[in-house]
Scaffold this active site. Structure first.
Site, short mmCIF file in Angstrom:
data_model
loop_
_atom_site.label_atom_id
_atom_site.label_comp_id
_atom_site.label_asym_id
_atom_site.label_seq_id
_atom_site.Cartn_x
_atom_site.Cartn_y
_atom_site.Cartn_z
N GLY A 14 0.81 -1.21 0.00
CA GLY A 14 0.00 0.00 0.00
C GLY A 14 0.85 1.26 0.00
N GLY A 141 -0.93 -8.59 -10.18
CA GLY A 141 0.07 -9.10 -11.10
C GLY A 141 1.38 -9.38 -10.39
N LYS A 196 -2.19 -18.53 -6.32
CA LYS A 196 -0.75 -18.71 -6.50
C LYS A 196 -0.02 -18.67 -5.17
CE LYS A 196 0.03 -14.19 -5.85
NZ LYS A 196 0.88 -13.54 -4.86
N THR A 253 6.11 -15.15 -7.30
CA THR A 253 5.82 -15.50 -5.91
C THR A 253 6.51 -16.80 -5.49
OG1 THR A 253 3.65 -14.50 -6.26
CG2 THR A 253 3.97 -15.66 -4.21
N SER A 259 8.73 -12.85 -1.20
CA SER A 259 7.39 -13.39 -1.00
C SER A 259 7.23 -13.94 0.42
CB SER A 259 7.12 -14.51 -2.02
OG SER A 259 5.98 -15.25 -1.64
N VAL A 284 0.88 -10.68 7.55
CA VAL A 284 -0.11 -11.65 7.09
C VAL A 284 0.48 -12.56 6.01
CG1 VAL A 284 -2.34 -11.92 5.94
CG2 VAL A 284 -2.03 -10.13 7.64
N GLU A 286 -0.99 -14.60 3.37
CA GLU A 286 -2.30 -14.78 2.74
C GLU A 286 -2.54 -16.22 2.28
OE1 GLU A 286 -4.71 -12.84 2.80
OE2 GLU A 286 -4.10 -10.75 2.75
#
Length: 340
Positions: A14, A141, A196, A253, A259, A284, A286
């Site tokens: 962000g 992306g 992914k 990733t 990652s 986090v 994900e």
């Protein structure tokens, strides 16, 4: 075309997207619920917990006041974890109603809502009525905040049911190092982005166990086949999965130390338990929640996803990584074109 843009979520992605927008000449307000983080961003122009050795433009303004952030905003960009997207959207809706504005809603998070398994654009559409927004766009992306911060070449996708809205996001973000392509397959872009992360955990685990490039290539290739099967079952365009938000995002990733999902898998492969990995990560992961969602959605659609099931067994059933790999390798032989 200068816009006022509110960025909700001051984590690594962000805050760097906010920085890109500032560099592109837009007026940006960055919202965080952490007073300490806001003070650091405004006074030191750093975000040390998330991005090391990076200085933000003094033009970037951070605030803990959500209403202040979105007042007069042409675009509201959600970059918060998936598990709080609905919460923040609920907080935003009465503010937009009070202000009487209809900004374009964009999200750049990757995952599915835990429990409902809904895509984030669905969550946003449910919580922000059409009279309080001009549209919804997904920005996704192969991208790491650390690399965009140093202006490495990065290409991502802006996806929307309304191509004009995707094109607007393309115009707002695109510059010499950050290139945007448009797409109208929102389902495929969001599912590719979410699933992914599961395969990235597996790729990290292979590295942690000492496996080489052959094993990683096999995992990524067969993992993409699984992702595609599940996405197509929910209406995605198969071609999306060979694009930026499919194979592109999968590659970056599954191969990068940037990652979180890869790093989590790497630690699991080295023998750490999931609770320890989560605690040490401090951010986090994900793919952990998304793995549960994908496992349950695959069961719902009766789709075989052996790699996802193996990773699910490690994460949620405390199974040994090596044993799960052995089970995958001992599966009955079949044609590569089989949907299994």
């Amino acid at each position: 075309m200068t816009k006022k843009i509110a960025v909700l979520g001051a984590g690594s992605w962000g805050s760097i997207l906010a920085s890109v927008l500032i560099e592109n000449g837009h007026q940006v307000a960055l919202y965080s619920n952490s007073p300490e983080q806001v003070a650091e961003l405004n006074n030191k122009h750093t975000n040390s917990h998330y991005i090391q050795d990076y200085t933000y433009s003094p033009k970037l303004y951070a605030t803990v006041d959500l209403k202040e952030a979105v007042t007069d905003a042409d675009v509201v960009l959600f970059v918060v974890p998936t598990n709080v997207t609905r919460i923040v959207a609920k907080q935003l809706t009465p503010i937009l109603a009070e202000l009487g504005t209809k900004p374009l809603i964009v999200h750049a998070s990757k995952g599915l809502e835990l429990g409902s398994h809904k895509r984030l654009s669905e969550v946003l559409a449910e919580e922000i009525p059409s009279e309080n927004r001009s549209g919804i766009v997904v920005l996704s992306g192969p991208s790491h905040a650390e690399e965009v911060a140093r202006q490495d070449i990065t290409l991502v996708t802006a996806a929307s049911d309304d191509l004009a809205n995707a094109t607007l996001v393309q115009d707002i973000f695109m510059n010499d190092y950050f290139r945007i392509y448009t797409n109208t397959d929102v389902v495929g872009v969001e599912m590719g982005a979410a699933f992914k992360n599961i395969i990235a955990i597996g790729a990290g685990a292979l590295h942690g166990l000492g496996y080489g490039d052959d094993a990683k290539a096999a995992l990524m290739t067969r993992g993409l086949a699984e992702i595609s099967r599940l996405g197509i079952a929910f209406g995605a365009d198969p071609l999306t999965f060979i694009g930026l938000s499919g194979v592109g995002d999968l590659i970056v990733t599954c191969t990068s130390v940037h990652s979180r999902n890869w790093r989590a898998g790497n630690q699991l492969g080295q023998g750490k338990d999931l609770a320890t990995v989560k605690e040490e990560m401090g951010m986090v992961i994900e793919g952990v929640n998304t793995c549960q969602a994908a496992y349950e959605l695959a069961a719902q659609k009766n789709i075989e996803m052996p790699i996802t099931e193996a990773i699910y067994n490690v994460l949620y059933r405390d199974q040994d990584v090596k044993n799960e790999i052995a089970k995958l390798m001992q599966r009955e032989g079949r044609s590569e074109s089989d949907n299994k």
